[in-house]
Design a protein around this motif. Structure first.
Motif, mmCIF file in Angstrom:
data_model
loop_
_atom_site.group_PDB
_atom_site.id
_atom_site.type_symbol
_atom_site.label_atom_id
_atom_site.label_comp_id
_atom_site.label_asym_id
_atom_site.label_seq_id
_atom_site.Cartn_x
_atom_site.Cartn_y
_atom_site.Cartn_z
ATOM 1 N N ILE A 1 -2.142 8.385 1.027
ATOM 2 C CA ILE A 1 -2.302 6.975 1.364
ATOM 3 C C ILE A 1 -2.343 6.746 2.865
ATOM 4 O O ILE A 1 -3.082 5.886 3.358
ATOM 5 C CB ILE A 1 -1.196 6.114 0.706
ATOM 6 C CG1 ILE A 1 -1.439 4.623 0.956
ATOM 7 C CG2 ILE A 1 0.180 6.535 1.168
ATOM 8 C CD1 ILE A 1 -2.741 4.091 0.448
ATOM 9 N N GLY B 1 -13.835 -0.335 -2.666
ATOM 10 C CA GLY B 1 -13.807 0.497 -3.848
ATOM 11 C C GLY B 1 -14.964 0.183 -4.758
ATOM 12 O O GLY B 1 -15.962 -0.424 -4.341
ATOM 13 N N GLY C 1 -5.789 7.426 3.991
ATOM 14 C CA GLY C 1 -6.655 6.318 3.608
ATOM 15 C C GLY C 1 -6.499 5.122 4.527
ATOM 16 O O GLY C 1 -7.486 4.487 4.930
ATOM 17 N N LYS D 1 -10.055 -4.371 1.686
ATOM 18 C CA LYS D 1 -10.000 -3.131 0.913
ATOM 19 C C LYS D 1 -11.336 -2.953 0.220
ATOM 20 O O LYS D 1 -12.143 -3.888 0.143
ATOM 21 C CB LYS D 1 -8.837 -3.129 -0.069
ATOM 22 C CG LYS D 1 -8.798 -4.255 -1.070
ATOM 23 C CD LYS D 1 -7.454 -4.231 -1.792
ATOM 24 C CE LYS D 1 -7.315 -5.358 -2.777
ATOM 25 N NZ LYS D 1 -5.946 -5.540 -3.247
ATOM 26 N N TYR E 1 -11.579 -7.763 -1.865
ATOM 27 C CA TYR E 1 -11.876 -6.835 -2.959
ATOM 28 C C TYR E 1 -11.819 -7.578 -4.285
ATOM 29 O O TYR E 1 -12.752 -7.509 -5.096
ATOM 30 C CB TYR E 1 -10.884 -5.669 -2.957
ATOM 31 C CG TYR E 1 -11.055 -4.741 -4.144
ATOM 32 C CD1 TYR E 1 -11.899 -3.640 -4.078
ATOM 33 C CD2 TYR E 1 -10.383 -4.990 -5.344
ATOM 34 C CE1 TYR E 1 -12.068 -2.801 -5.179
ATOM 35 C CE2 TYR E 1 -10.538 -4.160 -6.439
ATOM 36 C CZ TYR E 1 -11.380 -3.066 -6.360
ATOM 37 O OH TYR E 1 -11.551 -2.255 -7.456
ATOM 38 N N SER F 1 0.825 -1.210 0.000
ATOM 39 C CA SER F 1 0.000 0.000 0.000
ATOM 40 C C SER F 1 0.860 1.260 0.000
ATOM 41 O O SER F 1 0.478 2.287 -0.575
ATOM 42 C CB SER F 1 -0.921 0.019 1.232
ATOM 43 O OG SER F 1 -1.667 -1.160 1.346
ATOM 44 N N GLU G 1 -5.279 -3.082 2.830
ATOM 45 C CA GLU G 1 -4.446 -2.879 1.645
ATOM 46 C C GLU G 1 -5.138 -1.944 0.668
ATOM 47 O O GLU G 1 -6.367 -1.924 0.563
ATOM 48 C CB GLU G 1 -4.138 -4.196 0.927
ATOM 49 C CG GLU G 1 -3.155 -3.993 -0.231
ATOM 50 C CD GLU G 1 -2.943 -5.230 -1.083
ATOM 51 O OE1 GLU G 1 -1.809 -5.412 -1.548
ATOM 52 O OE2 GLU G 1 -3.902 -5.984 -1.310
ATOM 53 N N PHE G 2 -4.344 -1.149 -0.028
ATOM 54 C CA PHE G 2 -4.756 -0.407 -1.215
ATOM 55 C C PHE G 2 -3.808 -0.789 -2.342
ATOM 56 O O PHE G 2 -2.588 -0.770 -2.155
ATOM 57 C CB PHE G 2 -4.653 1.106 -0.994
ATOM 58 C CG PHE G 2 -5.679 1.686 -0.062
ATOM 59 C CD1 PHE G 2 -6.863 2.209 -0.553
ATOM 60 C CD2 PHE G 2 -5.441 1.726 1.308
ATOM 61 C CE1 PHE G 2 -7.803 2.761 0.306
ATOM 62 C CE2 PHE G 2 -6.371 2.274 2.177
ATOM 63 C CZ PHE G 2 -7.559 2.799 1.674
ATOM 64 N N ASP G 3 -4.358 -1.117 -3.502
ATOM 65 C CA ASP G 3 -3.514 -1.250 -4.687
ATOM 66 C C ASP G 3 -3.191 0.133 -5.237
ATOM 67 O O ASP G 3 -2.069 0.384 -5.683
ATOM 68 C CB ASP G 3 -4.228 -2.080 -5.754
ATOM 69 C CG ASP G 3 -4.466 -3.499 -5.294
ATOM 70 O OD1 ASP G 3 -3.488 -4.254 -5.194
ATOM 71 O OD2 ASP G 3 -5.633 -3.850 -5.018
ATOM 72 N N SER H 1 -9.323 3.391 7.071
ATOM 73 C CA SER H 1 -9.633 1.957 7.079
ATOM 74 C C SER H 1 -9.406 1.352 8.459
ATOM 75 O O SER H 1 -10.205 0.524 8.931
ATOM 76 C CB SER H 1 -8.784 1.221 6.041
ATOM 77 O OG SER H 1 -9.247 1.469 4.736
ATOM 78 N N PHE I 1 -4.557 4.505 -4.544
ATOM 79 C CA PHE I 1 -5.402 5.422 -3.775
ATOM 80 C C PHE I 1 -5.144 6.836 -4.256
ATOM 81 O O PHE I 1 -3.996 7.299 -4.256
ATOM 82 C CB PHE I 1 -5.107 5.306 -2.273
ATOM 83 C CG PHE I 1 -6.040 6.127 -1.419
ATOM 84 C CD1 PHE I 1 -7.401 5.865 -1.410
ATOM 85 C CD2 PHE I 1 -5.553 7.156 -0.638
ATOM 86 C CE1 PHE I 1 -8.266 6.609 -0.630
ATOM 87 C CE2 PHE I 1 -6.409 7.906 0.167
ATOM 88 C CZ PHE I 1 -7.770 7.634 0.162
ATOM 89 N N GLN J 1 -10.141 2.793 -5.595
ATOM 90 C CA GLN J 1 -10.226 2.191 -4.269
ATOM 91 C C GLN J 1 -10.379 3.272 -3.204
ATOM 92 O O GLN J 1 -9.839 4.376 -3.329
ATOM 93 C CB GLN J 1 -9.004 1.305 -4.006
ATOM 94 C CG GLN J 1 -9.022 0.070 -4.896
ATOM 95 C CD GLN J 1 -7.877 -0.887 -4.647
ATOM 96 O OE1 GLN J 1 -7.015 -0.660 -3.799
ATOM 97 N NE2 GLN J 1 -7.852 -1.978 -5.408
#
Length: 249
Positions: free
Chosen positions: A230, A188, A233, A186, A160, A10, A222-224, A237, A226, A197
């Motif tokens: 970040i 989105g 974010g 995650k 996700y 992330s 996790e974010f792939d 979460s 953003f 996301q």
């Protein structure tokens, strides 16, 4: 051990620039656990930076399958860092279309688990969307894989990607049961390129139902991608997950 963790992918850009400072920022947000990637590649910094910031790593991603991979070295590095589960992050989409290819992936993961056990470590697999869009008969390719895995191999279900692949993630988690050691949390709008996301609870993934369906699983934020700060974010979460866990007690 806390059930909350964060995948370092992330924050990959910040981590590449300043790994120690990045881990410090995650600790300041309130994370006590992280999920590294590239265990061998990042061993030197993780060896000192994790304890320096009061962080542990119960799980990690590392490439386990494919030519030229020294599995023993990967698992040895993980064991040195106190990582209990090393997860193969991806097998390419074309390997999920036929039962023979899925069986070969299962056999390779089963073999990896034997090597992992020599180091006191567990091997696992992490899905993307294509293991769910691919169907073998009336079942998802991911579940066909699970049927062929040795009980020693665990799953980390990315909820996700499972949802983006057309699965009802809570029902999938219930079917897979205790084999699910961890989940990626995650949210989105379910784009399969990872765009759009958002923090957990703000998108189309039924996150609260996901959590209820896998009460035993480590929750890995996790974010792939953003489109914003970040760290903000991740903080959002984390706050959502803490609230969700409190309301289910």
């Amino acid at each position: 051990m806390s059930k909350l963790s964060v995948q370092l992918y992330s924050v990959r850009d910040a981590f590449a620039h300043d790994p120690t400072g990045t881990l410090g920022r995650l600790a300041e947000l309130g994370f006590t656990q992280v999920e590294p990637y590239g265990v061998r590649e990042n061993l030197t910094v993780l060896r000192t930076a994790l304890p320096d910031h009061g962080l542990t790593a119960p799980t990690a991603h590392a490439k386990l399958l494919g030519p030229g991979i020294d599995q023993s070295a990967v698992f040895a590095a993980a064991a040195e860092l106190g990582i209990g589960t090393v997860i193969e992050p991806m097998v390419k989409p074309e390997r999920w279309q036929h039962t023979t290819d899925i069986a070969a992936t299962a056999a390779a993961l089963n073999d990896a688990a034997e090597v992992a056990a020599e180091h006191g470590v567990v091997a696992g697999y992490h899905n993307h969307f294509w293991e769910l869009t691919s169907r073998i008969g009336d079942r998802t390719a991911l579940e066909v894989l699970a049927d062929r895995l040795d009980p020693a191999v665990v799953l980390e279900v990315d909820t996700y990607w499972a949802t983006a692949g057309g699965a009802e993630a809570p029902a999938l988690l219930r079917r897979l049961g205790d084999r699910v050691r961890a989940i990626h949390v995650k949210d989105g709008h379910l784009a399969t390129d990872g765009s759009g996301q958002v923090p957990a609870g703000q998108g189309r993934v039924p996150v609260r139902q996901v959590l209820a369906a896998a009460p035993q699983a480590l929750r890995v934020v996790e974010f792939d991608h953003f489109a914003g700060d970040i760290f903000a974010g991740l903080a959002a979460s984390l706050a959502f997950l803490r609230d969700a866990e409190e309301t289910t007690r």
